[in-house]
Design an enzyme around this catalytic site. Structure first.
Site, short mmCIF file in Angstrom:
data_model
loop_
_atom_site.label_atom_id
_atom_site.label_comp_id
_atom_site.label_asym_id
_atom_site.label_seq_id
_atom_site.Cartn_x
_atom_site.Cartn_y
_atom_site.Cartn_z
N LEU A 165 0.86 -1.17 0.00
CA LEU A 165 0.00 0.00 0.00
C LEU A 165 0.90 1.23 0.00
O LEU A 165 1.94 1.23 0.67
CB LEU A 165 -0.90 0.03 1.24
CG LEU A 165 -2.01 -1.03 1.34
CD1 LEU A 165 -2.74 -0.90 2.67
CD2 LEU A 165 -2.98 -0.92 0.17
N ASP A 166 0.50 2.26 -0.74
CA ASP A 166 1.27 3.51 -0.72
C ASP A 166 1.38 4.03 0.71
O ASP A 166 0.48 3.81 1.54
CB ASP A 166 0.58 4.57 -1.59
CG ASP A 166 0.68 4.26 -3.08
OD1 ASP A 166 1.43 3.33 -3.44
OD2 ASP A 166 0.00 4.95 -3.86
N ARG A 167 2.43 4.75 0.97
CA ARG A 167 2.70 5.25 2.32
C ARG A 167 1.50 5.96 2.97
O ARG A 167 1.17 5.70 4.13
CB ARG A 167 3.92 6.17 2.30
CG ARG A 167 4.26 6.77 3.65
CD ARG A 167 5.57 7.51 3.62
NE ARG A 167 5.88 8.06 4.94
CZ ARG A 167 7.10 8.19 5.43
NH1 ARG A 167 8.14 7.83 4.70
NH2 ARG A 167 7.29 8.67 6.64
N VAL A 177 -1.62 5.58 2.53
CA VAL A 177 -2.84 4.77 2.52
C VAL A 177 -2.86 3.82 3.71
O VAL A 177 -1.85 3.23 4.07
CB VAL A 177 -2.95 3.98 1.20
CG1 VAL A 177 -4.23 3.15 1.17
CG2 VAL A 177 -2.90 4.93 0.01
#
Length: 251
Positions: free
Chosen positions: A65-67, A69
Site C-alpha cells: 500500500l502507498d505510504r 494509505v
C-alpha cells in the site's frame, strides 16, 4: 488485538502462517529512502517480542500500500505461505477492495476505467499515456459511487482492482477529473497541503495457503473527515459485498 510497540496496529487475523493487520497511514510498507520506521520491520520486531523468537524473524511481503494509505494488509509468516499467496496474486485469486473519497462527482455512477500508465522512476510519478507507448502498462479498475456530498463536492467510491499498477487508483481518478481528496501528487490544484489522502484498503480476500479456507479481512476507515460524511454501516455493507465477490449495490 493490537501489536506491541509504536505505532500499535490492530491485528485482523493471525495464525502460524499469516498475519493480517490494519496498516496505519503515513507508514511506509517497506524500507525506503526516508529512513522512517517501516511496516515490515516493525511487524518483525513485534513478532520477535510477542513470541520471544530468537534470531531473525521471517515475514513475507505479499502486496503493498502507498505510504499515505491505510487499511487491511496480509503478510506471510512462512516462505511456503508467501509463495502460495504470491501465486494467488498472479492468478487473480487474491481480491482487493478499496474505498476512496474523490473531488467532484463522477459523470457515471459506476463504470470501468481502462488506461495505459507509464511510471517515471526518477520522480516516482505515474501518468496516463496512449496505448502502445513503450514502457506503458495496462491498468483496469471497476468503481461504483456509494454516496455524494453536494455541499463538500465530494464522492465516496468503491473500487475493485483488476491490475495492481503503481499509484493506479490515484492516477486513474485524477485522469477522470476526480482526484482523490488530499492527494497532493495527482490533485494538487484541488487539495491543500496537510490534507490526508482519502484512500483505504477496506477488504482483502484470498484462500488460506494451507487450509484453502477463504480468509476475509475487513478494515473500516477512521471516523474522521471526510470519511465521517458517511455512516459506518455503509462501509460495513461494502465489506459484506466484497466477501461475496461483488460491488455494493450488486448483491
Amino acid at each position: 488485538m493490537r501489536t506491541s510497540g509504536e505505532p500499535g496496529m490492530t491485528i485482523l487475523y493471525e495464525d502460524n502462517h499469516l498475519l493480517g493487520i490494519e496498516k496505519p497511514v503515513n507508514v511506509p510498507t517497506q524500507e525506503d529512502a526516508s529512513g522512517d520506521p517501516d511496516l515490515l520491520n516493525l511487524l518483525k520486531a513485534d513478532i520477535k517480542e510477542r513470541y520471544g523468537k530468537p534470531g531473525n524473524v521471517y515475514l513475507g511481503l505479499v502486496h503493498r500500500l502507498d505510504r499515505p494509505v491505510g487499511g487491511a494488509m496480509i503478510f506471510a509468516k512462512t516462505s511456503k505461505a508467501a509463495s502460495r499467496l504470491s501465486d494467488a496474486v498472479r492468478t487473480r485469486g487474491f481480491e482487493k477492495g478499496y474505498v476512496a473519497v474523490v473531488r467532484g462527482i463522477p459523470a457515471q455512477a459506476s463504470g470501468t476505467l481502462t488506461d495505459t500508465l507509464l511510471k517515471d522512476e526518477k520522480t516516482n510519478t505515474v501518468r496516463v499515456v496512449k496505448k502502445g507507448t513503450p514502457g506503458g502498462r495496462d491498468a483496469k479498475l471497476d468503481y461504483r459511487v456509494l454516496g455524494t456530498s453536494v455541499q463538500d463536492n465530494l464522492s465516496l467510491v468503491q473500487i475493485r482492482l483488476h491490475t495492481g499498477r503503481s499509484h493506479q487508483i490515484r492516477v486513474q481518478f485524477s485522469h477522470l477529473g476526480c482526484p482523490l481528496y488530499g492527494d497532493q501528487k495527482y490533485g494538487a490544484a484541488l487539495n491543500k497541503p496537510g490534507e490526508q489522502i482519502a484512500l483505504w484498503s477496506l477488504y482483502v480476500g484470498f484462500p488460506h495457503p494451507v487450509s484453502k479456507e477463504m480468509i476475509d479481512l475487513v478494515s473500516l476507515p477512521p471516523r474522521l473527515y471526510p470519511w465521517n460524511l458517511w455512516e459506518d454501516r455503509l462501509y460495513r455493507g461494502v465489506g459484506e459485498a466484497c466477501k461475496s465477490g461483488g460491488m455494493a449495490g450488486e448483491m
